[in-house]
Design a protein around this motif. Structure first.
Motif, PDB file in Angstrom:
ATOM      1  N   LYS A 103      17.684 -10.783 -42.264  1.00 29.22           N
ATOM      2  CA  LYS A 103      16.877  -9.867 -43.071  1.00 29.22           C
ATOM      3  C   LYS A 103      16.711 -10.390 -44.496  1.00 29.22           C
ATOM      4  O   LYS A 103      15.645 -10.221 -45.102  1.00 29.22           O
ATOM      5  N   GLU A 104      17.757 -11.024 -45.005  1.00 23.26           N
ATOM      6  CA  GLU A 104      17.655 -11.603 -46.342  1.00 23.26           C
ATOM      7  C   GLU A 104      16.629 -12.740 -46.349  1.00 23.26           C
ATOM      8  O   GLU A 104      16.053 -13.065 -47.381  1.00 23.26           O
ATOM      9  N   ASP A 113      13.880 -12.483 -44.667  1.00 27.27           N
ATOM     10  CA  ASP A 113      12.621 -11.794 -44.328  1.00 27.27           C
ATOM     11  C   ASP A 113      12.300 -11.840 -42.842  1.00 27.27           C
ATOM     12  O   ASP A 113      11.134 -11.873 -42.451  1.00 27.27           O
ATOM     13  N   TRP A 114      13.323 -11.811 -42.017  1.00 27.59           N
ATOM     14  CA  TRP A 114      13.158 -11.825 -40.559  1.00 27.59           C
ATOM     15  C   TRP A 114      13.664 -10.497 -40.021  1.00 27.59           C
ATOM     16  O   TRP A 114      14.851 -10.210 -40.078  1.00 27.59           O
ATOM     17  N   ASN A 137       2.210 -10.784 -47.850  1.00 26.71           N
ATOM     18  CA  ASN A 137       2.749 -11.389 -46.625  1.00 26.71           C
ATOM     19  C   ASN A 137       2.692 -10.441 -45.439  1.00 26.71           C
ATOM     20  O   ASN A 137       2.975  -9.242 -45.583  1.00 26.71           O
ATOM     21  N   VAL A 176       4.586  -9.109 -42.416  1.00 25.98           N
ATOM     22  CA  VAL A 176       6.022  -8.994 -42.163  1.00 25.98           C
ATOM     23  C   VAL A 176       6.366  -9.562 -40.778  1.00 25.98           C
ATOM     24  O   VAL A 176       5.605  -9.420 -39.821  1.00 25.98           O
ATOM     25  N   TYR A 233       5.850  -0.614 -41.544  1.00 28.69           N
ATOM     26  CA  TYR A 233       5.149  -1.513 -42.464  1.00 28.69           C
ATOM     27  C   TYR A 233       3.645  -1.247 -42.523  1.00 28.69           C
ATOM     28  O   TYR A 233       2.930  -1.882 -43.295  1.00 28.69           O
ATOM     29  N   TYR A 269       4.422 -18.932 -46.484  1.00 26.52           N
ATOM     30  CA  TYR A 269       5.095 -17.875 -47.236  1.00 26.52           C
ATOM     31  C   TYR A 269       6.390 -18.352 -47.903  1.00 26.52           C
ATOM     32  O   TYR A 269       7.067 -17.551 -48.573  1.00 26.52           O
ATOM     33  N   HIS A 329       9.140 -19.227 -46.327  1.00 29.07           N
ATOM     34  CA  HIS A 329      10.335 -18.849 -45.558  1.00 29.07           C
ATOM     35  C   HIS A 329      11.166 -20.075 -45.165  1.00 29.07           C
ATOM     36  O   HIS A 329      12.397 -20.008 -45.142  1.00 29.07           O
TER      37      HIS A 329
END
Length: 529
Positions: free
Chosen positions: A163-164, A166-167, A353, A355, A425, A516, A518
């Motif tokens: 999650k940190e 962005d997953w 972005n 999500v 979202y 993005y 990531h």
């Protein structure tokens, strides 16, 4: 053959679940199965429970691993898993090779245990007797290392917070005990049938080995261009380096050392452009050379980053599902686990972005209203109204319960149909009146939702088993000018993923830009230690 990402996401197997991990030990110690006796056991060798407890204390294992060992041997009533009276089992070698192979290609040195190698060498020497104390030590260390290996190799690094990064697709969990039971039951054979890893992971691993070999031999040559464009029949010294570069990456089948731009080179350039999501024109530009000059070490790291993501995903499914690969700008449709078709999409911009998450598509809305989100209303629509009092009428909009919505029709920002998979979202798939954007190579233009190039085709797929809907009725509903909600009879999983490296249906390794950032974020976690 269409380019697609092989079944990346979905169902859990026998040992896989999609619940988030907990910081506390989730391994509960099962009761000892005393029905297992020397007469009914798989192995004719047993170890003592006190010996195991002493081993756990000396090794200072954490509760999760210690309890997993206790449960595993309680279930077997402490019969050996890796040894028989005749010696060490053949499948022990299978695991030992898997273990070493993983450490080699992943660079995960934290898993390495020099004592395991010493014990294994002694065990395979053939000089052990059934009552040798080294058997218990080897047995227990093999099992403990298998559990550690299974978690790291198939579940991914527990040092990474998805999650940190962005997953928000739930990370899979691996039942290492059930996996070991399967290995023993199958005597180390037919591993692919029960290995809890997505097929794409092993495909990337094969490519990683090739790229390691390129790296060991010095990588590919640095291309120094002496002009901006190279086309068919041109002659230039730099074409020699370009040909070598393409030969190393498999885009040219022959090691041509001439300085001439041949038809074979043109096709090789097109193949390279296709693998990188670039315009397939067969022309060598400055931008293309920049892409070719990215060092092989960068591509190795990109492969490892995406292999880590693949470890978070469950194994190959056998159901219908939709997968949007954001960096690829493509929607992939799978029917019963097999790739059916794909289409171009427009995803969220760098500022907005899309999500990374999963959901379940339940509704299709034909001729939809577009309820303008509060952020767009505040930043874009209200200032436009202040500048032009006729703005709403010009854009077929109206006030509605204190907000603004756009009426159904061909000029609606959602096009003629949208596909809903309820989520927090406010992201969904939808048609668009701006068809020209689908022709761009990079298609990150939306506010976060996903615009799809062939909405009717997707609607037909989703409603193909519903006798109430055929092609004509779908077209009519899309153009009715009146909003209509339709429930999908068989809701279908939707995954919005982020993969910048994968192997397509033709066996070709694909790379895409980290739009993005990531990859950059994960790179800092994986390699900057």
């Amino acid at each position: 053959m269409k380019t697609y990402i092989l079944a990346i996401i979905l169902l859990a197997g026998l040992w896989v679940s999609c619940t988030p991990s907990s910081k506390k030990s989730e391994v509960q110690v099962t009761a000892r199965d005393t029905s297992v006796t020397p007469a009914t056991s798989y192995s004719d060798l047993f170890i003592d429970s006190a010996t195991m407890e002493k081993f756990i204390a000396v090794q200072e294992y954490k509760d999760s691993l210690a309890n997993r060992l206790r449960s595993f041997y309680n279930n077997r009533n402490y019969q050996c898993a890796w040894f028989f009276k005749e010696g060490i089992a053949e499948y022990a070698t299978t695991f030992y090779e898997m273990y070493n192979d993983y450490i080699s290609y992943s660079g995960d040195s934290a898993l390495y245990n020099s004592r395991l190698q010493q014990l294994y060498d002694s065990a395979v020497s053939g000089n052990l007797k059934p009552n040798d104390s080294i058997i218990a030590a080897t047995e227990l260390l093999f099992t403990a290392q298998f559990f550690r290996y299974a978690t790291r190799a198939y579940q991914g690094s527990n040092q990474l917070d998805a999650k940190e990064l962005d997953w928000f697709i739930p990370r899979k969990k691996v039942n290492a005990t059930a996996l070991l039971d399967s290995l023993l039951k199958n005597k180390g054979k037919n591993l692919s049938a029960y290995e809890p890893v997505n097929k794409q992971y092993n495909l990337l691993k094969q490519q990683l080995v090739k790229y390691y070999e390129i790296e060991k031999t010095g990588g590919w040559p640095l291309i120094k261009a002496d002009k901006k464009l190279y086309q068919l029949s041109d002659t230039a010294a730099s074409l020699k380096a370009i040909k070598k570069r393409l030969y190393l990456s498999g885009d040219l089948s022959n090691a041509d050392t001439s300085a001439v731009f041949t038809k074979e080179l043109q096709q090789g350039i097109k193949d390279f452009q296709k693998r990188y999501g670039l315009k397939e024109d067969g022309i060598i530009s400055t931008a293309l050379i920049t892409e070719m000059n990215r060092p092989v070490q960068q591509r190795v790291q990109q492969l490892l980053i995406n292999m880590e993501r693949m470890r978070w995903m469950p194994a190959q499914p056998a159901t219908d599902y939709l997968l949007v690969n954001i960096p690829e700008f493509r929607l992939h449709v799978f029917e019963k686990g097999k790739h059916a078709f794909a289409m171009n999409v427009v995803t969220g911009s760098v500022i907005h972005n899309t999500v990374i998450f999963s959901g379940t598509l339940k509704h299709i809305v034909f001729s939809p209203y577009w309820n303008v989100p509060s952020s767009i209303l505040k930043k874009e629509v209200l200032p436009a109204i202040a500048r032009n009092k006729n703005y709403l009428a010009l854009h077929n909009m109206e006030w509605n319960n204190g907000g603004i919505r756009q009426k159904p029709g061909p000029r609606n920002s959602l096009g003629l149909v949208k596909f809903l998979f309820p989520n927090s979202y406010n992201i969904y798939l939808h048609d668009t009146p701006s068809k020209n954007l689908f022709n761009e190579s990079t298609r990150a233009f939306s506010h976060g939702c996903i615009r799809i190039a062939e909405p009717k085709k997707l609607a037909q797929f989703l409603l193909r088993n519903d006798a109430a809907w055929d092609s004509l009725k779908i077209t009519s509903a899309m153009n009715a000018g009146k909003e209509q909600y339709v429930n999908v009879k068989e809701p279908i999983p939707v995954f919005l993923g982020y993969f910048t490296a994968w192997v397509d249906g033709d066996g070709k390794l694909n790379f895409r830009d980290d739009i993005y950032g990531h990859d950059k974020k994960m790179k800092a976690r994986l390699f900057n230690k």
